[in-house]
Scaffold this active site. Structure first.
Site, PDB file in Angstrom:
ATOM      1  N   TYR A 266       0.843  -1.202   0.000  1.00  0.00           N
ATOM      2  CA  TYR A 266       0.000   0.000   0.000  1.00  0.00           C
ATOM      3  C   TYR A 266       0.878   1.253   0.000  1.00  0.00           C
ATOM      4  O   TYR A 266       1.618   1.527   0.942  1.00  0.00           O
ATOM      5  CB  TYR A 266      -0.943   0.039   1.219  1.00  0.00           C
ATOM      6  CG  TYR A 266      -1.946  -1.101   1.290  1.00  0.00           C
ATOM      7  CD1 TYR A 266      -2.216  -1.916   0.194  1.00  0.00           C
ATOM      8  CD2 TYR A 266      -2.636  -1.361   2.470  1.00  0.00           C
ATOM      9  CE1 TYR A 266      -3.127  -2.957   0.277  1.00  0.00           C
ATOM     10  CE2 TYR A 266      -3.557  -2.397   2.554  1.00  0.00           C
ATOM     11  CZ  TYR A 266      -3.793  -3.195   1.452  1.00  0.00           C
ATOM     12  OH  TYR A 266      -4.701  -4.226   1.542  1.00  0.00           O
TER      13      TYR A 266
ATOM     14  N   PRO B 296     -15.886  -4.496   1.962  1.00  0.00           N
ATOM     15  CA  PRO B 296     -17.294  -4.826   2.239  1.00  0.00           C
ATOM     16  C   PRO B 296     -18.284  -3.892   1.546  1.00  0.00           C
ATOM     17  O   PRO B 296     -19.430  -4.271   1.335  1.00  0.00           O
ATOM     18  CB  PRO B 296     -17.380  -4.686   3.769  1.00  0.00           C
ATOM     19  CG  PRO B 296     -16.282  -3.729   4.127  1.00  0.00           C
ATOM     20  CD  PRO B 296     -15.164  -4.042   3.162  1.00  0.00           C
TER      21      PRO B 296
HETATM   22  N1  LIG Z   1      -6.336  -8.581   0.982  1.00  0.00           N
HETATM   23  C1  LIG Z   1      -6.529  -7.869  -0.092  1.00  0.00           C
HETATM   24  O1  LIG Z   1      -6.105  -8.225  -1.185  1.00  0.00           O
HETATM   25  C2  LIG Z   1      -7.279  -6.564   0.018  1.00  0.00           C
HETATM   26  C3  LIG Z   1      -7.793  -5.939  -1.142  1.00  0.00           C
HETATM   27  C4  LIG Z   1      -8.504  -4.756  -0.989  1.00  0.00           C
HETATM   28  C5  LIG Z   1      -8.702  -4.211   0.275  1.00  0.00           C
HETATM   29  N2  LIG Z   1      -8.173  -4.830   1.374  1.00  0.00           N
HETATM   30  C6  LIG Z   1      -8.356  -4.281   2.742  1.00  0.00           C
HETATM   31  O2  LIG Z   1      -9.724  -4.042   2.949  1.00  0.00           O
HETATM   32  C7  LIG Z   1      -9.937  -2.686   3.337  1.00  0.00           C
HETATM   33  C8  LIG Z   1     -11.279  -2.199   2.851  1.00  0.00           C
HETATM   34  O3  LIG Z   1     -11.430  -2.354   1.465  1.00  0.00           O
HETATM   35  P1  LIG Z   1     -11.599  -1.127   0.457  1.00  0.00           P
HETATM   36  O4  LIG Z   1     -11.066   0.089   1.103  1.00  0.00           O
HETATM   37  O5  LIG Z   1     -11.091  -1.601  -0.832  1.00  0.00           O
HETATM   38  O6  LIG Z   1     -13.160  -1.013   0.228  1.00  0.00           O
HETATM   39  P2  LIG Z   1     -14.470  -0.711   1.090  1.00  0.00           P
HETATM   40  O7  LIG Z   1     -14.177  -0.811   2.523  1.00  0.00           O
HETATM   41  O8  LIG Z   1     -15.508  -1.573   0.495  1.00  0.00           O
HETATM   42  O9  LIG Z   1     -14.772   0.786   0.650  1.00  0.00           O
HETATM   43  C9  LIG Z   1     -13.977   1.873   0.982  1.00  0.00           C
HETATM   44  C10 LIG Z   1     -14.622   3.102   0.380  1.00  0.00           C
HETATM   45  O10 LIG Z   1     -15.890   3.311   0.992  1.00  0.00           O
HETATM   46  C11 LIG Z   1     -15.989   4.657   1.457  1.00  0.00           C
HETATM   47  N3  LIG Z   1     -16.754   4.683   2.714  1.00  0.00           N
HETATM   48  C12 LIG Z   1     -16.382   4.211   3.920  1.00  0.00           C
HETATM   49  N4  LIG Z   1     -17.371   4.386   4.819  1.00  0.00           N
HETATM   50  C13 LIG Z   1     -18.381   5.002   4.162  1.00  0.00           C
HETATM   51  C14 LIG Z   1     -19.648   5.462   4.559  1.00  0.00           C
HETATM   52  N5  LIG Z   1     -20.096   5.296   5.778  1.00  0.00           N
HETATM   53  N6  LIG Z   1     -20.428   6.067   3.618  1.00  0.00           N
HETATM   54  C15 LIG Z   1     -19.992   6.232   2.339  1.00  0.00           C
HETATM   55  N7  LIG Z   1     -18.795   5.808   1.931  1.00  0.00           N
HETATM   56  C16 LIG Z   1     -17.994   5.196   2.815  1.00  0.00           C
HETATM   57  C17 LIG Z   1     -14.567   5.097   1.691  1.00  0.00           C
HETATM   58  O11 LIG Z   1     -14.501   6.487   1.574  1.00  0.00           O
HETATM   59  P3  LIG Z   1     -13.406   7.351   2.392  1.00  0.00           P
HETATM   60  O12 LIG Z   1     -12.104   6.673   2.128  1.00  0.00           O
HETATM   61  O13 LIG Z   1     -13.547   8.687   1.785  1.00  0.00           O
HETATM   62  O14 LIG Z   1     -13.781   7.314   3.834  1.00  0.00           O
HETATM   63  C18 LIG Z   1     -13.806   4.369   0.582  1.00  0.00           C
HETATM   64  O15 LIG Z   1     -13.822   5.109  -0.608  1.00  0.00           O
HETATM   65  C19 LIG Z   1      -8.739  -1.962   2.746  1.00  0.00           C
HETATM   66  O16 LIG Z   1      -8.512  -0.719   3.397  1.00  0.00           O
HETATM   67  C20 LIG Z   1      -7.641  -2.956   2.952  1.00  0.00           C
HETATM   68  O17 LIG Z   1      -7.161  -2.874   4.288  1.00  0.00           O
HETATM   69  C21 LIG Z   1      -7.486  -6.002   1.249  1.00  0.00           C
END
Ligand SMILES: NC(=O)c1ccc[n+]([C@@H]2O[C@H](COP(=O)([O-])OP(=O)(O)OC[C@H]3O[C@@H](n4cnc5c(N)ncnc54)[C@H](OP(=O)(O)O)[C@@H]3O)[C@@H](O)[C@H]2O)c1
Length: 331
Positions: free
Chosen positions: A60, A207
């Site tokens: 990251y 999620p």
């Molecule tokens: N193992 C893997 O290969 C892998 C791959 C992808 C992700 N991950 C992990 O999973 C975590 C989460 O996944 P992700 O960040 O891809 O996706 P996510 O959690 O599905 O979505 C994150 C997005 O949702 C927005 N958000 C958060 N809370 C919200 C709310 N209450 N209302 C409206 N929008 C909201 C965030 O905006 P803001 O940022 O503006 O708050 C961000 O743009 C990552 O941070 C990482 O640690 C792991």
């Protein structure tokens, strides 16, 4: 401020964690506009509110994420659980490489420890499975780092059930991290049952479908040029237009429950099993507060099933990763 968290066991590790963890990937890059002051305030408020599980990775922002998070978490080191990963890297031309070679893992752990400003990592995942290296060799190398006290628990990300079983024979695997949400439900076929059987925690990433299911944007065109989500097949062109119908269904369900779409997306994941943890990405305090409030929603099992059926009937268009990363998923 009061703790507002739901506590769950992390597999059979004996560790109790806030079921709503903190996905740190987008905090200081990759997703949308960057605001370090607000990101810092968000992590500090999460600590205050009892969020104990923080998820980052070597890749990251090329280590800058671990460094940013490490600076903040060291203030509460004994109270927080830091998860990081190695296994996705880049070669000199910038191409993505999957690397689980024991020497690489040993070097990666040393560099993560430095950037995180800690003497141990609570949970270390193989970020992807390297098909060139037997899993026994990779996990064997990590086991030595557990014995040396540098790692506390081991995890695998986007692994197959057979890889999980082989790894588990070398050293107990505490957690599997895989994408899981209302529109990414492959894990239900075999991984969620296998984790339950082996008493391994299932950590659901993305999620909210990277913000799409929360209704933040309707196509990749709305995202800034430097946003990595521009390449996500589900957001592009006709796929985005079709998939927006799924978001409309989630929003309608949310309205019936006086909730936000983000809350519904998170709460649905947590409702699918006691062994499931969720790590939403959030870089504003407003999003953190909204997501913590998801833990108080009252939705019946029948209502959740109906929602999942509605989304499944609409069927998302597009793969959940671009081709290079789809090829890196261990099946
Ligand atoms: N193992 C893997 O290969 C892998 C791959 C992808 C992700 N991950 C992990 O999973 C975590 C989460 O996944 P992700 O960040 O891809 O996706 P996510 O959690 O599905 O979505 C994150 C997005 O949702 C927005 N958000 C958060 N809370 C919200 C709310 N209450 N209302 C409206 N929008 C909201 C965030 O905006 P803001 O940022 O503006 O708050 C961000 O743009 C990552 O941070 C990482 O640690 C792991």
């Amino acid at each position: 401020m009061q703790s507002q968290t739901l506590i769950r066991s992390l597999g059979n590790s004996g560790v109790q964690l806030s079921a709503l963890g903190f996905g740190c990937m987008g905090l200081v890059g990759w997703y949308g506009e960057r605001n370090d002051d607000e990101a810092r305030a968000t992590v500090l408020e999460a600590l205050e509110r009892g969020v104990t599980h923080y998820d980052t990775a070597h890749i990251y922002q090329n280590g800058a994420n671990e460094q940013f998070v490490g600076e903040l978490l060291k203030l509460r080191r004994s109270q927080v659980f830091i998860a990081t990963k190695y296994g996705i890297t880049r070669d000199s031309s910038g191409a993505t490489v999957i690397d689980n070679h024991p020497n690489s893992l040993r070097a990666a752990v040393e560099s993560s420890l430095q950037r995180l400003a800690t003497d141990h990592i609570d949970l270390f995942y193989l970020h992807r499975i390297d098909k060139r290296v037997p899993i026994e060799e990779s996990v064997g190398a990590l086991k030595e780092l557990v014995i040396a006290g540098k790692l506390r628990h081991l995890g695998l990300s986007e692994c197959s059930v057979s890889t999980l079983r082989r790894a588990h024979l070398v050293h107990p695997i505490t957690a599997v991290q895989t994408e899981y949400s209302l529109w990414s439900r492959d894990a239900e076929q075999d991984m969620l049952p296998a984790c339950r059987e082996l008493e391994v925690a299932f950590v659901a990433y993305s999620p909210m479908g990277r913000g799409f299911l929360a209704g933040n944007f309707r196509t990749a065109d709305e995202l800034p040029d430097n946003d990595v989500r521009k390449r996500q097949p589900r957001f592009v062109g006709e796929n985005g237009a079709h998939n927006a119908k799924l978001v409309d269904a989630i929003k309608a369900f949310a309205a019936q429950h006086t909730a936000t779409a983000a809350q519904i997306a998170i709460a649905w994941v947590l409702a699918q099993g006691e062994h499931i943890h969720v790590i939403p990405g959030m870089k504003t305090r407003a999003h953190l507060r909204d997501n913590l409030a998801a833990l108080n929603l009252k939705v019946t099992a029948g209502e959740w099933q109906q929602l999942a059926k509605t989304i499944a009937a609409l069927a998302p268009h597009g793969d959940r990763h671009p081709p290079v990363m789809m090829a890196a998923i261990d099946r």
